[in-house]
Design a protein around this motif. Structure first.
Motif, PDB file in Angstrom:
ATOM      1  N   LEU A  30      -5.204 -10.426   5.338  1.00  0.00           N
ATOM      2  CA  LEU A  30      -6.395 -10.688   6.149  1.00  0.00           C
ATOM      3  C   LEU A  30      -7.681 -10.351   5.404  1.00  0.00           C
ATOM      4  O   LEU A  30      -8.688 -11.048   5.566  1.00  0.00           O
ATOM      5  CB  LEU A  30      -6.320  -9.923   7.472  1.00  0.00           C
ATOM      6  N   GLU A  33      -8.303 -13.329   3.394  1.00  0.00           N
ATOM      7  CA  GLU A  33      -8.659 -14.479   4.215  1.00  0.00           C
ATOM      8  C   GLU A  33     -10.119 -14.432   4.664  1.00  0.00           C
ATOM      9  O   GLU A  33     -10.787 -15.465   4.708  1.00  0.00           O
ATOM     10  CB  GLU A  33      -7.747 -14.576   5.444  1.00  0.00           C
ATOM     11  N   GLU A  41     -13.968 -19.837  10.899  1.00  0.00           N
ATOM     12  CA  GLU A  41     -12.714 -19.339  10.320  1.00  0.00           C
ATOM     13  C   GLU A  41     -12.875 -17.902   9.832  1.00  0.00           C
ATOM     14  O   GLU A  41     -11.975 -17.085   9.992  1.00  0.00           O
ATOM     15  CB  GLU A  41     -12.252 -20.237   9.176  1.00  0.00           C
ATOM     16  N   ARG A  42     -14.027 -17.583   9.218  1.00  0.00           N
ATOM     17  CA  ARG A  42     -14.275 -16.206   8.765  1.00  0.00           C
ATOM     18  C   ARG A  42     -14.367 -15.279   9.981  1.00  0.00           C
ATOM     19  O   ARG A  42     -13.798 -14.184   9.957  1.00  0.00           O
ATOM     20  CB  ARG A  42     -15.545 -16.122   7.927  1.00  0.00           C
ATOM     21  N   SER A  45     -10.831 -14.693  11.254  1.00  0.00           N
ATOM     22  CA  SER A  45     -10.073 -13.813  10.351  1.00  0.00           C
ATOM     23  C   SER A  45     -10.583 -12.378  10.442  1.00  0.00           C
ATOM     24  O   SER A  45      -9.788 -11.430  10.427  1.00  0.00           O
ATOM     25  CB  SER A  45     -10.176 -14.303   8.908  1.00  0.00           C
TER      26      SER A  45
END
Length: 193
Positions: A30, A33, A41-42, A45
């Motif tokens: 993670l 990621e 998306e960030r 994550s």
């Protein structure tokens, strides 16, 4: 003693050290990621990472560290060092939660947090977990794995700086009833073992 399977659990999760090392691997993924993504998306994550770190650290603070203090020779200073590292990470996460994940300062602060979390996980594995595997009672380590899983089920969704126990973490975040459920779940598992 040979670890026994717990219904519905992978064999490696029957030992608390193996279970926590597996969580460290998930945390490492993670961490990568978050930096690999941008935008939603960030954010996603990062939320997953914050939750996993909160769950992991709560379980350690409530279950693993207390056992390490008494089961490992020199356990008190060993745990004190890990708690200092955990507190610094909680403060960094709190600052990061207030930043735009796509802002340069987020990336800069997150990169620093990533390094400190990786160093902390390495220190736990090298100093605390290795010693628990060597000096801890195998049956107790299995029981602690069950307690960690019970604590994870009701852990806070984010860590709170200035706290060094799951009870304080939970009282500062979700309702006090969650703290009671966590304590009850842990005590139930530890008594049953």
């Amino acid at each position: 003693m040979v670890p026994s399977d717990t219904a519905g659990q992978r064999p490696e999760s029957n030992d608390v050290v193996a279970l926590l090392k597996k969580q460290h691997e998930e945390i490492r993924v993670l961490l990568d990621e978050v930096l690999a993504h941008t935008g939603e998306e960030r954010k996603h994550s990062f939320r997953l990472l914050v939750h996993l770190l909160a769950v992991h650290e709560t379980a350690e603070e409530e279950i693993v560290h207390p056992y390490a203090r008494q089961a490992v020779d020199g356990g008190e200073p060993l745990v004190a060092d890990r708690l200092k590292e955990e507190e610094a990470a909680k403060r960094a996460l709190k600052r990061l939660e207030g930043l735009d994940p796509d802002a340069p300062e987020f990336v800069e602060e997150f990169t620093a947090l990533r390094q400190s979390v990786l160093a902390h996980a390495g220190a736990e594995e090298k100093y605390e977990f290795a010693r628990l595997s060597e000096e801890g009672d195998p049956a107790r380590l299995q029981l602690l794995a069950k307690a960690v899983r019970a604590a994870e089920a009701v852990a806070p969704t984010r860590p709170h700086p200035g706290t060094q126990s799951a009870a304080k973490n939970l009282l500062l975040g979700p309702a006090a009833a969650v703290a009671d459920r966590t304590r009850d779940a842990v005590r139930h598992v530890l008594r049953a073992g």
